[in-house]
Enzyme design. Structure first.
Site, PDB file in Angstrom:
ATOM      1  N   LEU A 197       1.004  -9.028  11.026  1.00 54.54           N
ATOM      2  CA  LEU A 197       0.226  -8.506   9.834  1.00 54.54           C
ATOM      3  C   LEU A 197       0.903  -7.392   9.187  1.00 54.54           C
ATOM      4  O   LEU A 197       0.478  -6.678   8.211  1.00 54.54           O
ATOM      5  CB  LEU A 197      -1.048  -8.427  10.167  1.00 54.54           C
ATOM      6  N   ALA A 215       3.021  -0.702   7.969  1.00 54.19           N
ATOM      7  CA  ALA A 215       1.926  -0.031   7.482  1.00 54.19           C
ATOM      8  C   ALA A 215       1.621   1.338   8.241  1.00 54.19           C
ATOM      9  O   ALA A 215       1.356   2.350   7.368  1.00 54.19           O
ATOM     10  CB  ALA A 215       0.711  -1.012   7.570  1.00 54.19           C
ATOM     11  N   ASP A 224       8.223  -6.280   4.711  1.00 52.43           N
ATOM     12  CA  ASP A 224       6.845  -5.622   5.118  1.00 52.43           C
ATOM     13  C   ASP A 224       6.798  -4.044   4.393  1.00 52.43           C
ATOM     14  O   ASP A 224       5.608  -3.882   4.394  1.00 52.43           O
ATOM     15  CB  ASP A 224       7.000  -5.363   6.763  1.00 52.43           C
ATOM     16  N   SER A 267       1.954  -4.394  10.997  1.00 53.61           N
ATOM     17  CA  SER A 267       1.354  -3.106  11.304  1.00 53.61           C
ATOM     18  C   SER A 267       2.282  -1.957  11.573  1.00 53.61           C
ATOM     19  O   SER A 267       2.083  -0.914  11.296  1.00 53.61           O
ATOM     20  CB  SER A 267       0.363  -3.271  12.758  1.00 53.61           C
ATOM     21  N   SER A 268       3.390  -2.209  11.909  1.00 49.99           N
ATOM     22  CA  SER A 268       4.489  -1.188  12.313  1.00 49.99           C
ATOM     23  C   SER A 268       4.882  -0.360  11.052  1.00 49.99           C
ATOM     24  O   SER A 268       4.884   0.832  10.641  1.00 49.99           O
ATOM     25  CB  SER A 268       5.808  -1.405  12.992  1.00 49.99           C
TER      26      SER A 268
HETATM   27  C1  MEV Z   1       8.256  -9.953   9.711  1.00 47.32           C
HETATM   28  O1  MEV Z   1       7.000  -9.542   9.411  1.00 47.32           O
HETATM   29  C2  MEV Z   1       9.089 -10.611   8.822  1.00 47.32           C
HETATM   30  C3  MEV Z   1      10.602 -10.839   9.245  1.00 47.32           C
HETATM   31  O2  MEV Z   1      11.381 -11.762   8.096  1.00 47.32           O
HETATM   32  C4  MEV Z   1      11.236  -9.996   9.628  1.00 47.32           C
HETATM   33  C5  MEV Z   1      11.785  -9.145   8.429  1.00 47.32           C
HETATM   34  O3  MEV Z   1      11.550  -9.672   7.293  1.00 47.32           O
HETATM   35  O4  MEV Z   1      12.425  -8.050   8.506  1.00 47.32           O
HETATM   36  C6  MEV Z   1      10.399 -12.107  10.521  1.00 47.32           C
END
Ligand code: MEV
Length: 354
Positions: free
Chosen positions: A141, A146, A187, A143-144
């Protein structure tokens, strides 16, 4: 970097409007009658971001393909920083203690703190830092990102320093590199957005959604490590560049074509693409029995499509429902299949600025 504007804007580069605006209360004078003794109103030192889900494009986005992600506006990450006379401290999840003694699992948050303090020109600043989340960590989700985004905004707010969208993104990415190695930036972008976003190779824009459907997010209850799954896909890619490259390209094509589906509201096409994407992700080795079982439970309960979301091997799955009655049934099915948390979203409820 500009200073003293009183607002830390988290607007994305490019289009779209975002919720994450941290209003820094600038130095405010008392009303005229009291001006003989001006006071400085302390800055609030707060920052906020949100959770996200990836509709399409996890993993392939790392290789330059597009992805579509949705912020989950009710699941917030809040950071507060207050000056302290003693050493800097951090309270986050189950950890509370001196910043310099923070365990390795919070290394990206510590990096975010240090980078933000450098950015505002207060590298030796000492603060009591509190981070609180409405959603569990390590569940795909975001979290890191965010947590990093929230604490960066809180530190800027405390110093009444504003930053450009690109600077905020770079600061968050800097911390994300500690968490994930080579994050795509998806993210960092989606957790600072108020609207669904298209993201590709650092470029982003708002996605228009006209989807009369529901998305149910189910927590598998299992911690997923994005660093580990991204590393796994990288190793597989290096071993079999053609085979893995074809799969990543297929995931990229799915993400690319899904933008039109969400724009015109083609629920059936989207559901089919979710199923297809899950199959590719499973072939890449980033699903597991638990995620597969949740995906299967959703489909049996009437989901038009279902897939894992985020890094995988734990974390969350998402399912698409055509009606709210279906969404209720799928939610119950997730619960019966052991999901400790579920959340239901109506993607058409986002307000995307023209
Ligand atoms: C992680 O939420 C999404 C991935 O595609 C990693 C990234 O985009 O850096 C797995």
């Amino acid at each position: 970097m500009s200073t003293g504007s009183g607002t830390v804007s988290a607007e994305m580069p490019g289009k779209g409007n975002l919720i994450v605006q941290v209003r820094a209360h600038g130095r405010t004078a008392r009303p005229a009658a009291a001006l003989s003794s001006p006071v400085v109103v302390p800055h609030r030192g707060v920052g906020e971001t949100v959770a996200k889900i990836i509709l399409f494009g996890e993993h392939s986005v790392v290789y330059g393909y597009p992805a579509i992600a949705m912020p989950l506006l009710n699941l917030r990450m809040r950071a507060r920083v207050e000056p302290t006379g003693g050493p800097s401290t951090l309270r986050c999840l189950d950890w509370s203690g001196r910043l310099e003694e923070t365990p390795e699992r919070f290394a990206s948050t510590v990096r975010a703190v240090r980078a933000a303090l450098d950015f505002v020109g207060d590298p030796d600043g000492r603060f009591r830092i509190t981070i609180e989340a409405d959603f569990p960590p390590e569940r795909g989700l975001g979290s890191s990102a965010a947590a990093a985004g929230a604490v960066i905004r809180a530190i800027l707010d405390a110093h009444d320093v504003s930053a450009s969208d690109q600077e905020l993104f770079e600061l968050t990415q800097n911390a994300e590199r500690v968490a994930h190695g080579r994050p795509s930036g998806l993210d960092a972008t989606a957790t600072a957005s108020s609207v669904p976003v298209w993201f590709q190779a650092g470029e982003t824009h708002a996605v228009e959604i006209n989807l009369a459907a529901w998305i149910i997010v189910a927590d598998s209850g299992i911690h997923g490590s994005t660093r580990e799954t991204v590393g796994h896909v990288r190793a597989e890619y290096e071993r079999s560049p053609r085979t893995i490259g074809r799969r990543l390209a297929a995931l990229g094509r799915i993400a690319e074509s899904s933008a039109e589906d969400v724009r015109i509201g083609d629920v059936e096409a989207l559901g089919a693409k979710m199923n297809e994407a899950h199959a590719h992700l499973a072939e890449l080795g980033v699903s597991n029995d638990r995620l597969d079982a949740l995906v299967e439970a959703a489909r049996s309960a009437g989901a038009i499509g279902a897939k894992l979301t985020g890094g995988g091997r734990g974390g969350c799955v998402i399912a698409l429902a055509a009606t709210s009655a279906d969404a209720d049934r799928i939610t119950r099915a997730f619960g019966l299949a052991g999901a400790p948390n579920t959340w239901v979203y109506a993607p058409h409820a986002y307000e995307v600025a023209a």
